[in-house]
Design an enzyme around this catalytic site. Structure first.
Site, PDB file in Angstrom:
ATOM      1  N   MET A 199      -2.257 -12.725   7.669  1.00  0.00           N
ATOM      2  CA  MET A 199      -1.494 -13.690   6.964  1.00  0.00           C
ATOM      3  C   MET A 199      -2.568 -14.943   7.139  1.00  0.00           C
ATOM      4  SD  MET A 199      -0.401 -12.246   4.370  1.00  0.00           S
ATOM      5  CE  MET A 199       0.336 -11.114   3.476  1.00  0.00           C
ATOM      6  N   ALA A 200      -2.478 -16.793   7.122  1.00  0.00           N
ATOM      7  CA  ALA A 200      -2.694 -17.408   7.350  1.00  0.00           C
ATOM      8  C   ALA A 200      -2.239 -17.849   8.608  1.00  0.00           C
ATOM      9  CB  ALA A 200      -2.550 -18.288   6.205  1.00  0.00           C
ATOM     10  N   ASN A 224       6.729   1.440  -6.871  1.00  0.00           N
ATOM     11  CA  ASN A 224       7.796   1.632  -8.593  1.00  0.00           C
ATOM     12  C   ASN A 224       7.889   0.267  -8.671  1.00  0.00           C
ATOM     13  OD1 ASN A 224       8.921   4.775  -7.789  1.00  0.00           O
ATOM     14  ND2 ASN A 224       9.307   3.272  -5.924  1.00  0.00           N
ATOM     15  N   THR A 238       8.956   7.702 -19.807  1.00  0.00           N
ATOM     16  CA  THR A 238       9.930   8.811 -21.409  1.00  0.00           C
ATOM     17  C   THR A 238       9.461   8.546 -22.702  1.00  0.00           C
ATOM     18  OG1 THR A 238      11.956   8.505 -19.665  1.00  0.00           O
ATOM     19  CG2 THR A 238      11.861   9.334 -21.622  1.00  0.00           C
ATOM     20  N   GLN A 257      -9.733 -18.404  -0.518  1.00  0.00           N
ATOM     21  CA  GLN A 257      -8.982 -18.463  -0.243  1.00  0.00           C
ATOM     22  C   GLN A 257      -9.177 -19.910   1.166  1.00  0.00           C
ATOM     23  OE1 GLN A 257      -7.465 -14.136   0.951  1.00  0.00           O
ATOM     24  NE2 GLN A 257      -7.880 -14.525  -1.225  1.00  0.00           N
ATOM     25  N   CYS A 258      -7.657 -20.384   1.584  1.00  0.00           N
ATOM     26  CA  CYS A 258      -7.754 -21.154   3.115  1.00  0.00           C
ATOM     27  C   CYS A 258      -8.335 -20.122   3.890  1.00  0.00           C
ATOM     28  CB  CYS A 258      -5.980 -21.824   3.432  1.00  0.00           C
ATOM     29  SG  CYS A 258      -4.990 -20.703   3.801  1.00  0.00           S
ATOM     30  N   GLU A 302       4.558   4.675  -1.878  1.00  0.00           N
ATOM     31  CA  GLU A 302       4.415   5.038  -3.612  1.00  0.00           C
ATOM     32  C   GLU A 302       4.370   3.121  -3.728  1.00  0.00           C
ATOM     33  OE1 GLU A 302       7.320   7.022  -5.840  1.00  0.00           O
ATOM     34  OE2 GLU A 302       6.146   8.619  -4.840  1.00  0.00           O
ATOM     35  N   GLY A 305      11.793  11.975  -6.883  1.00  0.00           N
ATOM     36  CA  GLY A 305      11.375  11.949  -5.443  1.00  0.00           C
ATOM     37  C   GLY A 305      11.917  14.317  -6.157  1.00  0.00           C
TER      38      GLY A 305
END
Length: 636
Positions: A80-81, A335, A457, A58-59, A333, A544
């Site tokens: 972050m950079a 989703n 489901t 990475q940079c 969490e 929930g």
């Protein structure tokens, strides 16, 4: 960071060029990683003479390694950079001494120097992360830089730099660096100096900037019907809400504000957590001994593996649920499969602000719809590159009022992206063809599906069939017959089952125990969690349901019922939502292709957010405005 590919691209780890000081720059094209050599996250960490420099390739890793080799100094870890621009010192490795590091905004009278760092803000191809490069040459009108992860091709032959950028001085003598290639403004440059003249002071971060505040609109709508009932999605929303309103109950003029610093913190967390969840998915798929924790039928795992191998970069959208307080930012969490509230975030709260004449700050979900359009265009372009015929997607949704407006909102994003959509309510009219495929009531072949149903489901139907709990009517089409059909591609991909399953949370905690965004999570209740209080959650629960909150004195302080009581549970450290007025407030971040494209709130008078919890308007204000409202709220 999104780097454009070309026919001249090198594979991951290939040398792109050699910078001054004999420092090689390596290709960072993760799509070409040899997974037989780099088998885990630790293998991606690079050390130079025993000193950690960063993740390959990475940079940030290149900048730190160049400085280490050429100056004997390194800078501290950053998320972050662009965060490098806020650093105040370098550390000399030999003796640990701190050397002052000055930051100069683009347009400063202090000129860039060889050995300095050039910093980009987030945006364009450097969306989410920003970028950093080392300045290796300075002329009157050109700046020469060396870097990683700005392209995947080799540097110009015989050159010790990756590219050059034009620079100029304005009439006041201020120096400007121009970015021609990546569509992202240069933030500025960093130099190791003792003189602080013209340097950008680092603004100290205060926890109070993370505080969510409640406000009330000063006026009511001039007309009660402020949504467009001629719009299919908005009409379905009005029908669901039984009127033109954003909340089912309470004061419709009440809303929340958060600071730009808080928004930036959530944006950073969204990108970092998305990457960590994907790393955890890869970790799980390589370790069959972990599979049992997810309670997924054994027959489905090969399909999940195939989905991951073929479509790991195709994830469209997901929603992170966060707790944001002055104590920090924590993720409950992810989703990643069939999340809700897109329309509330991406359209309704903006229309609410127009109706109530709220001009304070900006709409927290204002970029979501266009983010979805851009993501669908990417899918469309990838498909039509090989097949010139128009892309068709069937939108499969249940006979549910909330699913109706959610499906129609997503259809509008697809249609704006140039995709032909077919609304499919349940399985009505779907036919089995003689070739084994499926078609809709109009005879259109069903090849691609976007669904509001959760993958879980469909798995429940499969579990029932495998357990012989009920006699299956093979002539009646079921959800599992559509979603797991060999000739149908589903958005989101099947592998999104894993980041959405809460069994991933203990694995994440094992992989990233130092993450500031994760809560301690385990499959078995531990003494550590008992001592601090914990939340028990069903691994594949939704909305929930069946959640229990237990405090450090072993008292259950909140709990919900539901249909997931028989599922396996995970246990997560209790980090309570802030109670603002009489409502607990949760922040939801919408992740599209790995970066945040909008926010909304979920609010409830009880500590657990459920499907019946309201979405309230959220506005983003400047730090200064937030500070003024904070002082006002304290004084009142």
């Amino acid at each position: 960071m999104s780097v454009k590919h070309s026919s001249e691209d090198l594979p991951f780890g290939a040398v792109q060029g050699i910078a001054s000081g004999n420092v090689p720059a390596y290709c960072c094209d993760y799509d070409t990683v040899d997974e037989t050599r780099l088998t885990n996250r630790e293998a991606f960490r690079h050390y130079e003479n025993g000193i950690y420099t960063g993740y390959k390739w990475q940079c940030v890793e290149f900048a730190r390694r160049w400085l280490l080799i050429n100056t004997g100094c390194v800078f501290d870890d950053v998320a972050m950079a662009y965060d490098i621009f806020n650093l105040e010192s370098l550390k000399r490795v030999q003796d640990g001494k701190r050397l002052p590091l000055m930051s100069y905004k683009n347009g400063s009278p202090i000129e860039p120097e060889v050995g300095g760092m050039l910093i980009w803000q987030e945006g364009g191809e450097f969306a989410v992360t920003g970028h950093v490069a080392i300045i290796v040459g300075v002329e009157k009108n050109r700046l020469y830089i060396a870097e990683q992860n700005a392209s995947f091709s080799a540097w110009p032959a015989g050159m010790d730099y990756s590219r050059s950028l034009p620079i100029h001085k304005d009439e006041q003598g201020n120096v400007w660096v121009e970015e021609e290639e990546h569509g992202t403004p240069v933030l500025g440059w960093m130099l190791q100096k003792n003189d602080t003249s013209y340097s950008q002071p680092t603004a100290p971060f205060t926890p109070s900037k993370l505080k969510i505040l409640s406000q009330t609109a000063s006026s009511q709508p001039s007309q009660s019907d402020w949504l467009d009932v001629n719009d299919n999605a908005e009409n379905a929303y009005v029908h669901m809400m039984d009127g033109h309103r954003m909340k089912c109950s309470g004061d419709q003029s009440q809303f929340y504000i958060m600071s730009t610093s808080a928004q930036r913190a959530v944006r950073r967390a969204t990108a970092e957590l998305h990457s960590q969840f994907l790393f955890a998915v890869d970790h799980v798929l390589k370790r069959p001994e972990t599979w049992s924790a997810f309670n997924i039928p054994e027959a489905v795992w090969p399909k999940i593996q195939q989905s991951w191998n073929n479509r790991r970069n195709e994830v469209m959208t997901g929603r992170f649920d966060f707790c944001l307080t002055e104590m920090g930012l924590k993720c409950y969490e992810y989703n990643a499969d069939s999340a809700s509230c897109y329309m509330e975030a991406g359209r309704i709260q903006g229309k609410w602000a127009e109706a109530f004449n709220v001009k304070l700050g900006v709409d927290s979900g204002g970029e979501l719809f266009e983010g979805l359009v851009k993501a669908w265009k990417r899918i469309r372009d990838e498909v039509t590159e090989h097949d010139q015929s128009p892309l068709h997607i069937h939108i499969l949704y249940d006979n549910d009022l909330e699913e109706a407006y959610h499906a129609k909102f997503m259809a509008q994003a697809m249609e704006k992206a140039g995709i032909i959509t077919h609304m499919q309510l349940g399985f009505k009219g779907i036919k089995r063809n003689s070739d084994g495929g499926l078609s809709d009531k109009n005879g259109v072949a069903i090849r691609r599906v976007w669904k509001t149903w959760a993958w879980e489901t469909a798995l429940d139907q499969l579990r029932s069939e495998l357990a012989n709990e009920s006699k299956q009517n093979t002539s009646s089409l079921r959800l599992v017959d559509v979603l797991l059909h060999d000739n149908i591609m589903v958005h989101e991909p099947l592998w999104t089952l894993l980041p959405s399953n809460k069994a991933i949370l203990p694995i994440l905690w094992e992989l990233f125990p130092d993450s500031p965004y994760l809560l301690e999570s385990t499959m078995q209740l531990t003494d550590s969690l008992k001592q601090q209080g914990y939340v028990s959650k069903p691994i594949a629960g939704r909305c929930g349901s069946n959640i229990s909150i237990v405090d450090a004195q072993a008292n259950e302080i909140a709990g919900t019922s539901g249909q997931f009581a028989d599922q396996n549970q995970i246990y997560q450290a209790f980090f309570p939502l802030p109670l603002i007025g009489n409502q607990y407030v949760q922040i939801c971040s919408f992740c599209v292709h790995g970066s945040m494209h909008g926010l909304c709130t979920r609010i409830d008078p009880k500590p657990v957010v459920t499907s019946s919890s309201d979405v309230a308007p959220l506005r983003i204000v400047s730090d200064d405005e937030h500070g003024e409202f904070l002082v006002s709220s304290i004084n009142n």
